[in-house]
Motif scaffolding. Structure first.
Motif, PDB file in Angstrom:
ATOM      1  N   VAL A 301      15.578   0.215  -3.880  1.00 63.71           N
ATOM      2  CA  VAL A 301      14.217   0.384  -3.378  1.00 63.71           C
ATOM      3  C   VAL A 301      13.382  -0.759  -3.934  1.00 63.71           C
ATOM      4  O   VAL A 301      13.522  -1.129  -5.105  1.00 63.71           O
ATOM      5  CB  VAL A 301      13.623   1.745  -3.821  1.00 63.71           C
ATOM      6  CG1 VAL A 301      12.241   1.935  -3.219  1.00 63.71           C
ATOM      7  CG2 VAL A 301      14.547   2.892  -3.423  1.00 63.71           C
ATOM      8  N   ARG A 305       7.496  -0.590  -3.366  1.00 67.84           N
ATOM      9  CA  ARG A 305       7.581   0.788  -2.886  1.00 67.84           C
ATOM     10  C   ARG A 305       7.698   1.776  -4.038  1.00 67.84           C
ATOM     11  O   ARG A 305       7.084   2.843  -4.021  1.00 67.84           O
ATOM     12  CB  ARG A 305       8.772   0.940  -1.941  1.00 67.84           C
ATOM     13  CG  ARG A 305       8.863   2.332  -1.325  1.00 67.84           C
ATOM     14  CD  ARG A 305       9.794   2.356  -0.146  1.00 67.84           C
ATOM     15  NE  ARG A 305       9.782   3.674   0.468  1.00 67.84           N
ATOM     16  CZ  ARG A 305      10.410   3.990   1.583  1.00 67.84           C
ATOM     17  NH1 ARG A 305      11.081   3.044   2.230  1.00 67.84           N
ATOM     18  NH2 ARG A 305      10.371   5.200   2.066  1.00 67.84           N
ATOM     19  N   HIS A 430       1.631  -8.355  -1.199  1.00 65.06           N
ATOM     20  CA  HIS A 430       3.063  -8.129  -1.068  1.00 65.06           C
ATOM     21  C   HIS A 430       3.814  -9.368  -1.523  1.00 65.06           C
ATOM     22  O   HIS A 430       3.433 -10.501  -1.214  1.00 65.06           O
ATOM     23  CB  HIS A 430       3.425  -7.806   0.382  1.00 65.06           C
ATOM     24  CG  HIS A 430       2.860  -6.504   0.851  1.00 65.06           C
ATOM     25  ND1 HIS A 430       3.327  -5.281   0.406  1.00 65.06           N
ATOM     26  CD2 HIS A 430       1.860  -6.222   1.725  1.00 65.06           C
ATOM     27  CE1 HIS A 430       2.643  -4.309   0.987  1.00 65.06           C
ATOM     28  NE2 HIS A 430       1.741  -4.857   1.794  1.00 65.06           N
TER      29      HIS A 430
END
Length: 446
Positions: A301, A305, A430
């Motif tokens: 992951v 996140r 991001h």
């Protein structure tokens, strides 16, 4: 390369062989003697020991110093301010003067500060000595990680670093339990005499057997203006400042709990110091367990996140905690000001959920904070550590000034911290996939 503790690590070169006997100059030897990791762990443990072992003694300390209930948190605030100062200064000092001398002087001053705490006659006097001891103790909190990198690299360094991190995780579980049990037989002042003894042993070990691990030719000039310019540039990086503030407010949340919990559970719920120490250990297990889950999920992951999920859980847990506390206010007894025991279990459960998320939030926030700082990762890590301790001291001060006869201030400030982390996460950029993949490997090693 940067250590988890926030100092710039200097890559070692291949030096000629030399003796590995105690006291030998390890700058001439790439091999690490078997006893050195144990010694580094012993030195590193001074931080969690000094932070946590006296927490169960807060009520007794307040009574002895004739201070208001809840005001002992000011001593923890002073400790956090000292660590914030030391966090950002000890790394550059050790890069300039070597590893051994700053740690030796630091532990000597820490010992003097601990003696001052043991002999304090007022809360403000104790705050002053805690501040002094914290600045000095920072040397042994941040420099051992640099020693690891001086003598090893790659998988060997990662394995040794994991041992130091394990010590930093286990000690917070054991320290308050031992401190709580000891209070059944000794005064709170004896805890600081023990801390002084710990510091004295560290001084002797540093004098007699600790090797200098940073070669003279690898040392760097200490230029304050250059450091100021570097930190200013780091602060302008959006990725750093958003993730660094998330990291900082995770400290605000943790230190809100650390400061308020002794009064909440001992004064309001009637826990003995020993029982509080065991409860503290339970919360520490939750945080360490979450960090292990984080390590297992890294690579499967994304860091972003994982951070988002953990923040959502933290906000829900903190809201639930405040709701439970506010509902519990109606069960307050006017005579005793104690919440009925029926409220204890849901409060502890909500705190376990909220505090546990910090084991995931912290590493992933640091991943983002360092993502755009490959050249100054050590300085950026130190800056983030300073933010965390500075906000932690603010939390401790706020708890000391707010009413102590209810858990509401603790719950409200924990929710505030969770919401602030969520706020900065909204503006968190991001990361490019290749940067995130590389940083996830660093996260896993951490």
């Amino acid at each position: 390369m940067a250590s988890p503790d926030g100092i710039t690590l200097t890559a070692s070169q291949e030096p000629p062989a030399a003796s590995t006997r105690p006291g030998a100059d390890m700058t001439a030897n790439p091999a690490m003697p078997s006893w050195l990791p144990i010694l580094l762990g012993f030195l590193t443990a001074v931080g969690p020991v000094s932070t946590d072992i006296y927490l169960p003694a807060f009520p007794a300390l307040e009574r002895s110093l004739h201070a208001a209930s809840g005001s002992a948190g000011m001593t923890l605030s002073a400790w956090m301010i000292g660590l914030a100062i030391g966090q950002i200064s000890m790394g550059p000092l050790s890069d300039r003067f070597g590893r051994r001398i700053p740690m030796l002087l630091g532990m000597l001053v820490y010992t003097i500060g601990s003696v001052g705490c043991a002999m304090s006659t007022s809360l403000w006097e104790m705050c002053g000595f805690r501040l002094l001891a914290a600045i000095a103790a920072s040397a042994s909190i941040v420099i051992p990680s640099a020693c690891v990198r001086d003598l090893s690299s790659g998988n060997a360094a990662a394995k040794l670093m994991s041992k130091l991190i394990l010590i930093q995780g286990v000690v917070p579980i054991l320290a308050p339990m031992l401190g709580g049990m000891a209070l059944d037989y000794i005064s709170w002042r004896a805890i600081f005499w023990v801390s002084a003894g710990y510091g004295g042993i560290c001084v002797l070990l540093l004098l007699r057997i600790f090797p200098e691990t940073l070669r003279p030719e690898a040392r760097r000039e200490l230029r304050p203006l250059s450091l100021l310019h570097r930190y200013t540039g780091i602060a302008r990086d959006r990725s750093f400042i958003t993730n660094g503030m998330i990291w900082g407010f995770s400290g605000f949340l943790s230190f809100t709990y650390l400061t308020a919990a002794p009064t909440v559970f001992e004064h309001i719920f009637g826990f003995t110091p020993a029982h509080y120490g065991m409860l503290f250990g339970l919360f520490a297990v939750c945080m360490i367990g979450a960090s292990q889950i984080n390590g297992a999920l890294v690579g499967r992951v994304s860091a972003g996140r994982l951070l988002g999920i953990a923040l959502a859980i933290a906000i829900v847990g903190a809201i639930a905690l405040l709701v439970v506390v506010m509902l519990g206010e109606q069960y307050l007894s006017p005579e005793t000001h104690q919440i009925r025991k029926i409220m204890l279990l849901p409060i502890v459960g909500c705190m376990m959920i909220t505090l546990g998320t910090t084991g995931i939030i912290g590493p992933n926030a640091m991943v983002g904070a360092l993502s755009n700082q490959p050249q100054y990762a050590g300085s950026a890590s130190a800056f983030a550590g300073t933010l965390q301790y500075a906000l932690g001291s603010l939390a401790s001060t706020a708890i000391g000034l707010l009413p102590s006869d209810t858990p509401a201030p603790m719950a409200a400030l924990m929710l505030f911290a969770a919401l602030m982390m969520g706020f900065f996460a909204v503006f968190r950029p991001h990361l490019p996939p290749e940067i995130e993949d590389a940083m996830e490997h660093a996260n896993a090693a951490h």
